[in-house]
Design a protein around this motif. Structure first.
Motif, PDB file in Angstrom:
ATOM      1  N   GLU A  63       0.840  -1.208   0.000  1.00 37.79           N
ATOM      2  CA  GLU A  63       0.000   0.000   0.000  1.00 37.79           C
ATOM      3  C   GLU A  63       0.870   1.250   0.000  1.00 37.79           C
ATOM      4  O   GLU A  63       0.566   2.232  -0.684  1.00 37.79           O
ATOM      5  CB  GLU A  63      -0.950  -0.005   1.209  1.00 37.79           C
ATOM      6  N   GLN A  64       1.966   1.199   0.785  1.00 36.42           N
ATOM      7  CA  GLN A  64       2.873   2.357   0.823  1.00 36.42           C
ATOM      8  C   GLN A  64       3.521   2.554  -0.552  1.00 36.42           C
ATOM      9  O   GLN A  64       3.629   3.683  -1.045  1.00 36.42           O
ATOM     10  CB  GLN A  64       3.964   2.165   1.888  1.00 36.42           C
ATOM     11  N   ARG A  65       3.947   1.480  -1.177  1.00 34.42           N
ATOM     12  CA  ARG A  65       4.546   1.595  -2.501  1.00 34.42           C
ATOM     13  C   ARG A  65       3.516   2.095  -3.506  1.00 34.42           C
ATOM     14  O   ARG A  65       3.832   2.924  -4.372  1.00 34.42           O
ATOM     15  CB  ARG A  65       5.121   0.255  -2.961  1.00 34.42           C
ATOM     16  N   ALA A  66       2.294   1.545  -3.335  1.00 37.30           N
ATOM     17  CA  ALA A  66       1.244   1.997  -4.249  1.00 37.30           C
ATOM     18  C   ALA A  66       0.994   3.480  -4.053  1.00 37.30           C
ATOM     19  O   ALA A  66       0.813   4.235  -5.015  1.00 37.30           O
ATOM     20  CB  ALA A  66      -0.039   1.195  -4.028  1.00 37.30           C
ATOM     21  N   GLU A  67       0.953   3.925  -2.779  1.00 42.57           N
ATOM     22  CA  GLU A  67       0.746   5.345  -2.476  1.00 42.57           C
ATOM     23  C   GLU A  67       1.895   6.164  -3.059  1.00 42.57           C
ATOM     24  O   GLU A  67       1.685   7.229  -3.652  1.00 42.57           O
ATOM     25  CB  GLU A  67       0.627   5.546  -0.962  1.00 42.57           C
ATOM     26  N   GLU A  68       3.108   5.679  -2.898  1.00 42.66           N
ATOM     27  CA  GLU A  68       4.264   6.390  -3.459  1.00 42.66           C
ATOM     28  C   GLU A  68       4.171   6.434  -4.984  1.00 42.66           C
ATOM     29  O   GLU A  68       4.471   7.454  -5.609  1.00 42.66           O
ATOM     30  CB  GLU A  68       5.568   5.701  -3.047  1.00 42.66           C
ATOM     31  N   ALA A  69       3.729   5.278  -5.555  1.00 43.21           N
ATOM     32  CA  ALA A  69       3.599   5.238  -7.015  1.00 43.21           C
ATOM     33  C   ALA A  69       2.528   6.225  -7.461  1.00 43.21           C
ATOM     34  O   ALA A  69       2.682   6.920  -8.468  1.00 43.21           O
ATOM     35  CB  ALA A  69       3.255   3.832  -7.482  1.00 43.21           C
ATOM     36  N   ARG A  70       1.435   6.339  -6.711  1.00 45.09           N
ATOM     37  CA  ARG A  70       0.386   7.304  -7.051  1.00 45.09           C
ATOM     38  C   ARG A  70       0.939   8.727  -6.929  1.00 45.09           C
ATOM     39  O   ARG A  70       0.682   9.581  -7.773  1.00 45.09           O
ATOM     40  CB  ARG A  70      -0.826   7.127  -6.142  1.00 45.09           C
ATOM     41  N   ARG A  71       1.667   9.002  -5.857  1.00 50.26           N
ATOM     42  CA  ARG A  71       2.242  10.342  -5.693  1.00 50.26           C
ATOM     43  C   ARG A  71       3.223  10.624  -6.825  1.00 50.26           C
ATOM     44  O   ARG A  71       3.242  11.726  -7.381  1.00 50.26           O
ATOM     45  CB  ARG A  71       2.951  10.459  -4.345  1.00 50.26           C
ATOM     46  N   THR A  72       4.020   9.607  -7.129  1.00 51.65           N
ATOM     47  CA  THR A  72       4.976   9.798  -8.223  1.00 51.65           C
ATOM     48  C   THR A  72       4.212  10.027  -9.518  1.00 51.65           C
ATOM     49  O   THR A  72       4.571  10.900 -10.311  1.00 51.65           O
ATOM     50  CB  THR A  72       5.913   8.572  -8.352  1.00 51.65           C
ATOM     51  N   ALA A  73       3.166   9.265  -9.726  1.00 49.93           N
ATOM     52  CA  ALA A  73       2.381   9.424 -10.944  1.00 49.93           C
ATOM     53  C   ALA A  73       1.753  10.805 -10.965  1.00 49.93           C
ATOM     54  O   ALA A  73       1.725  11.466 -12.005  1.00 49.93           O
ATOM     55  CB  ALA A  73       1.306   8.339 -11.021  1.00 49.93           C
ATOM     56  N   ARG A  74       1.237  11.309  -9.883  1.00 45.94           N
ATOM     57  CA  ARG A  74       0.636  12.658  -9.832  1.00 45.94           C
ATOM     58  C   ARG A  74       1.724  13.692 -10.098  1.00 45.94           C
ATOM     59  O   ARG A  74       1.500  14.656 -10.818  1.00 45.94           O
ATOM     60  CB  ARG A  74      -0.005  12.906  -8.467  1.00 45.94           C
ATOM     61  N   THR A  75       2.874  13.455  -9.470  1.00 45.61           N
ATOM     62  CA  THR A  75       3.948  14.410  -9.687  1.00 45.61           C
ATOM     63  C   THR A  75       4.339  14.402 -11.164  1.00 45.61           C
ATOM     64  O   THR A  75       4.544  15.463 -11.759  1.00 45.61           O
ATOM     65  CB  THR A  75       5.172  14.061  -8.810  1.00 45.61           C
ATOM     66  N   LEU A  76       4.439  13.259 -11.750  1.00 40.71           N
ATOM     67  CA  LEU A  76       4.802  13.167 -13.154  1.00 40.71           C
ATOM     68  C   LEU A  76       3.714  13.797 -14.012  1.00 40.71           C
ATOM     69  O   LEU A  76       3.995  14.470 -15.003  1.00 40.71           O
ATOM     70  CB  LEU A  76       5.024  11.720 -13.596  1.00 40.71           C
ATOM     71  N   GLU A  77       2.497  13.605 -13.655  1.00 42.21           N
ATOM     72  CA  GLU A  77       1.398  14.197 -14.408  1.00 42.21           C
ATOM     73  C   GLU A  77       1.476  15.734 -14.293  1.00 42.21           C
ATOM     74  O   GLU A  77       1.236  16.444 -15.258  1.00 42.21           O
ATOM     75  CB  GLU A  77       0.037  13.721 -13.874  1.00 42.21           C
ATOM     76  N   GLN A  78       1.784  16.208 -13.143  1.00 45.14           N
ATOM     77  CA  GLN A  78       1.879  17.660 -12.955  1.00 45.14           C
ATOM     78  C   GLN A  78       3.063  18.170 -13.780  1.00 45.14           C
ATOM     79  O   GLN A  78       2.987  19.247 -14.373  1.00 45.14           O
ATOM     80  CB  GLN A  78       2.094  18.007 -11.473  1.00 45.14           C
ATOM     81  N   VAL A  79       4.143  17.432 -13.737  1.00 40.01           N
ATOM     82  CA  VAL A  79       5.311  17.881 -14.499  1.00 40.01           C
ATOM     83  C   VAL A  79       4.956  17.864 -15.989  1.00 40.01           C
ATOM     84  O   VAL A  79       5.309  18.801 -16.724  1.00 40.01           O
ATOM     85  CB  VAL A  79       6.535  17.001 -14.187  1.00 40.01           C
ATOM     86  N   GLU A  80       4.322  16.930 -16.458  1.00 41.02           N
ATOM     87  CA  GLU A  80       3.949  16.839 -17.860  1.00 41.02           C
ATOM     88  C   GLU A  80       2.958  17.944 -18.185  1.00 41.02           C
ATOM     89  O   GLU A  80       3.031  18.530 -19.256  1.00 41.02           O
ATOM     90  CB  GLU A  80       3.297  15.470 -18.163  1.00 41.02           C
ATOM     91  N   GLU A  81       2.090  18.208 -17.365  1.00 41.84           N
ATOM     92  CA  GLU A  81       1.121  19.271 -17.612  1.00 41.84           C
ATOM     93  C   GLU A  81       1.860  20.600 -17.629  1.00 41.84           C
ATOM     94  O   GLU A  81       1.493  21.488 -18.390  1.00 41.84           O
ATOM     95  CB  GLU A  81       0.030  19.259 -16.558  1.00 41.84           C
ATOM     96  N   GLU A  82       2.769  20.756 -16.834  1.00 41.65           N
ATOM     97  CA  GLU A  82       3.511  22.008 -16.809  1.00 41.65           C
ATOM     98  C   GLU A  82       4.384  22.075 -18.053  1.00 41.65           C
ATOM     99  O   GLU A  82       4.626  23.167 -18.578  1.00 41.65           O
ATOM    100  CB  GLU A  82       4.389  22.077 -15.552  1.00 41.65           C
ATOM    101  N   ASP A  83       4.846  21.021 -18.543  1.00 40.88           N
ATOM    102  CA  ASP A  83       5.682  21.005 -19.728  1.00 40.88           C
ATOM    103  C   ASP A  83       4.807  21.168 -20.959  1.00 40.88           C
ATOM    104  O   ASP A  83       5.294  21.585 -21.998  1.00 40.88           O
ATOM    105  CB  ASP A  83       6.465  19.709 -19.841  1.00 40.88           C
ATOM    106  N   ARG A  84       3.791  21.081 -20.978  1.00 36.76           N
ATOM    107  CA  ARG A  84       2.958  21.186 -22.139  1.00 36.76           C
ATOM    108  C   ARG A  84       2.581  22.533 -22.286  1.00 36.76           C
ATOM    109  O   ARG A  84       2.557  23.516 -22.393  1.00 36.76           O
ATOM    110  CB  ARG A  84       1.712  20.431 -22.062  1.00 36.76           C
TER     111      ARG A  84
END
Length: 173
Positions: free
Chosen positions: A152-173
């Motif tokens: 669950e912790q890894r999944a939570e980290e993966a979700r946070r990482t995914a959100r962070t990556l999504e935010q970074v991608e959105e900002e890069d666009r």
């Protein structure tokens, strides 16, 4: 003698006297030609002989009676010995049967105790196995829960990482 006792010297002497008197009367009757006196003498001698025969027969009868009584006592003793021997044999059989019964009961009690001990040991072993299984299950559950938390912790980290990556991608666009 008429009382059943052994002939005594007195009775023997009396018979001898009667026989002698009878012989004297018989001789006197023969000499004098007195047939009555002669017959009385013969009768007196015969009476003395008959008394002697009667006493002898009485003594023989007494001896046979005593022998029969002795044999009867011996037979009674033999029968009593046989009865006692049979009683002893019966008592020994009863004692042996009682000893066998007690031995059988002891053997049954020992076998029952062994079975009860085996059942008790089996029950303890099963209880111990159940406790071990329960402890292992608790441990496995703890480990599984720990793995779930880690996942669950890894999944939570993966979700946070995914959100962070999504935010970074959105900002890069």
């Amino acid at each position: 003698m008429s009382d059943g006792a052994e002939p005594t010297d007195t009775s023997t002497t009396q018979r001898a006297g009667q026989r002698l008197a009878g012989a004297v009367k018989k001789a006197a009757g023969a000499v004098t030609g007195n047939d009555t006196l002669r017959a009385e003498g013969e009768l007196q001698g015969e009476r003395a002989d008959a008394e002697k025969d009667a006493q002898r027969a009485e003594a023989e009868a007494r001896q046979k009676r005593e022998e029969a009584e002795a044999e009867a006592r011996a037979e009674e003793l033999r029968v009593e010995r046989e009865r006692l021997a049979a009683e002893d044999a019966r008592s020994e059989r009863e004692d042996r049967a009682e000893a066998e019964r007690r031995a059988r009961e002891q053997r049954i009690e020992a076998e029952t105790a062994q079975r009860e001990q085996a059942v008790s040991q089996t029950a303890r072993a099963r209880e111990q196995a159940a406790r071990r299984d329960e402890a292992a299950a608790v441990q496995e559950r703890g480990e599984a829960e720990s793995r779930v938390r880690d996942e669950e912790q890894r999944a939570e980290e993966a979700r946070r990482t995914a959100r962070t990556l999504e935010q970074v991608e959105e900002e890069d666009r």
